[in-house]
Design a protein around this motif. Structure first.
Motif, short mmCIF file in Angstrom:
data_model
loop_
_atom_site.label_atom_id
_atom_site.label_comp_id
_atom_site.label_asym_id
_atom_site.label_seq_id
_atom_site.Cartn_x
_atom_site.Cartn_y
_atom_site.Cartn_z
N PHE A 70 -2.04 5.13 -5.59
CA PHE A 70 -3.07 5.48 -4.62
C PHE A 70 -3.19 7.01 -4.50
O PHE A 70 -2.21 7.74 -4.69
CB PHE A 70 -2.74 4.87 -3.26
N LYS A 71 -4.38 7.42 -4.17
CA LYS A 71 -4.66 8.85 -4.02
C LYS A 71 -3.96 9.39 -2.77
O LYS A 71 -3.78 8.66 -1.79
CB LYS A 71 -6.17 9.09 -3.90
N GLU A 75 -7.34 13.40 -0.66
CA GLU A 75 -8.33 13.12 -1.70
C GLU A 75 -9.13 11.85 -1.41
O GLU A 75 -10.02 11.48 -2.18
CB GLU A 75 -7.64 12.99 -3.06
N ARG A 76 -8.83 11.15 -0.33
CA ARG A 76 -9.51 9.89 -0.01
C ARG A 76 -10.85 10.16 0.69
O ARG A 76 -10.99 11.14 1.42
CB ARG A 76 -8.65 9.02 0.89
N VAL A 81 -7.96 4.78 4.95
CA VAL A 81 -8.05 3.64 4.03
C VAL A 81 -7.44 4.03 2.69
O VAL A 81 -7.83 5.03 2.09
CB VAL A 81 -9.53 3.21 3.83
N ALA A 82 -6.47 3.24 2.24
CA ALA A 82 -5.83 3.51 0.94
C ALA A 82 -6.85 3.37 -0.17
O ALA A 82 -7.65 2.42 -0.20
CB ALA A 82 -4.68 2.53 0.72
N THR A 85 -5.97 5.09 -7.33
CA THR A 85 -6.15 6.29 -8.15
C THR A 85 -7.28 6.13 -9.15
O THR A 85 -8.05 7.07 -9.38
CB THR A 85 -4.83 6.60 -8.89
N GLU A 86 -7.40 4.93 -9.74
CA GLU A 86 -8.45 4.68 -10.73
C GLU A 86 -9.30 3.49 -10.27
O GLU A 86 -8.77 2.56 -9.64
CB GLU A 86 -7.84 4.40 -12.09
N PRO A 87 -10.59 3.46 -10.62
CA PRO A 87 -11.48 2.39 -10.14
C PRO A 87 -11.02 0.99 -10.52
O PRO A 87 -11.16 0.06 -9.73
CB PRO A 87 -12.83 2.75 -10.78
#
Length: 414
Positions: A70-71, A75-76, A81-82, A85-87
């Motif tokens: 997770f970012k 950066e969110r 809200v978690a 990192t990647e879609p």
């Protein structure tokens, strides 16, 4: 077949002084002893898999999803809200496609080495007693493509073999569409593969060639091309047994039937009928060659669950039955289990020891795993509430059970 259930086990047993009370015995339950607090801790993602221990050595076949990261908060888009990192990490189809099965081996209190990894959402394995020869069957589907009108998404099956304890692997010649969900072997060369249909194949040369065996009556249903046996078991004499439910077979109505196949035979013959039961698992006692042994069936009483009936909560009374390995043996029902328990499986150990694994989801909070145990061939029983177990294993040679709680590995002897 490897599933994320805590009862992918071998076998084990108990021996304690007891007082009989209403079919159960009042006894001091065997206690856990912690042997490691870092078991598989460095292996990501978390999980012990279907692990086995022998002395200080351990090997495991592990099904796992991909590692999700997770970012950081800054950066969110929404700090509360978690956000992966990647879609693809937020896409269920993508994560299912990235599931893998791995074989690892090492020392239980040290680092594990991964010797094998393949894409798979399900797997089955067999290993020799000396752990030198290992077979692994893998199954994978592409969850990104639309489900066809038939409901049967394409399935890719693979079959693998190692003869050096899992250090190196060779892929065997196997048709892509022939799923394998069970592997049973007499030794490193002779054995069976069982898959959807159901279908049964036999090899006599270590998996280099396979011969399909004709099925017993009513084992298949054209409406269910991916039907599977309820259970299968290979006895110490090389007799393969398969169990399945039939609504009607001659005079047999709404029962499970068990058919047997001798190693030197080409056709199944009827073994026993279990009236008004659905088999959960078959298991044989391990006796020396030439000796009569016992066959056990863990079942639920009543018809299979009707998934179209909202009032069918799937709760059924459990039952344990047994019969002798010789032909035309009489079935004896040893015990029943309250319907609040969901039966997961069983193990048969030495000296009359039997274990039944169950889940109690009727209480408040998370479901609890339970172990029912008997030391007198299933005549009387007691139980242990194991809480929430992440994995377990049972050694039939030493009657030792191992339980995994997070990274803490425990054992108890019976």
């Amino acid at each position: 077949m490897i599933r994320l259930k805590r009862w992918q086990i071998v076998v084990g047993g108990l021996a304690l002084l007891a007082v009989v009370t209403h079919g159960y015995r009042v006894m001091t339950p065997p206690g856990w002893q912690t042997i490691s607090t870092t078991f598989m801790k460095s292996e990501k993602p978390y999980g012990g898999g279907a692990f086995l221990l022998h002395g200080n050595e351990v090997m495991t076949l592990k099904l796992a999803g991909p590692v999700i990261t997770f970012k950081p908060i800054n950066e969110r888009q929404n700090p509360d809200v978690a956000e992966p990192t990647e879609p693809w990490m937020n896409n269920a189809s993508e994560t299912l496609n990235r599931r893998t099965v791995s074989f690892l081996r090492g020392m239980f209190d040290g680092e594990m080495t991964r010797f094998f990894q393949q894409p798979a959402q399900d797997a089955a394995w067999w290993y020799s007693k000396d752990w030198n020869t290992i077979y692994v069957a893998t199954g994978w589907m592409d969850y990104r493509i639309p489900v066809p009108d038939s409901g049967l998404s394409p399935h890719v099956a693979r079959l693998w073999r190692s003869v050096d304890g899992g250090k190196t692997w060779a892929q065997l010649d196997w048709p892509d569409g022939h799923n394998v969900n069970r592997l049973h072997f007499l030794d490193s060369q002779r054995g069976y593969a069982i898959g959807w249909g159901p279908r049964v194949w036999r090899t006599m040369d270590g998996g280099r060639s396979w011969h399909e065996i004709a099925l017993p009556p009513m084992a298949t249903d054209p409406r269910e091309p991916r039907r599977a046996f309820s259970s299968s078991d290979l006895g110490p004499d090389g007799v393969l047994r398969v169990a399945y439910y039939v609504p009607m077979l001659g005079r047999i109505r709404q029962s499970s039937v068990v058919y047997r196949l001798r190693w030197d035979a080409t056709r199944f013959e009827q073994d026993v009928v279990l009236p008004d039961q659905v088999v959960v698992q078959l298991a044989s006692s391990n006796e020396p060659p030439g000796y009569t042994y016992s066959v056990h069936a863990l079942s639920t009483l009543g018809p299979p669950r009707n998934r179209d009936d909202r009032n069918d909560n799937a709760r059924r009374t459990g039952a344990l039955s047994t019969w002798s390995s010789h032909a035309q043996s009489k079935v004896e029902q040893l015990h029943t289990f309250d319907q609040r328990y969901s039966l997961d499986g069983m193990s048969v150990g030495k000296h009359g020891v039997m274990l039944v694994y169950a889940t109690d989801a009727t209480r408040d909070g998370a479901p609890h795993d339970l172990t029912f145990y008997s030391r007198d061939h299933g005549k009387s029983w007691d139980d242990i509430d194991d809480g929430i177990v992440q994995g377990s294993s049972f050694d039939p040679q030493t009657n030792t059970q191992y339980g995994l709680y997070a990274y803490t590995l425990k054992k108890r002897s019976f």
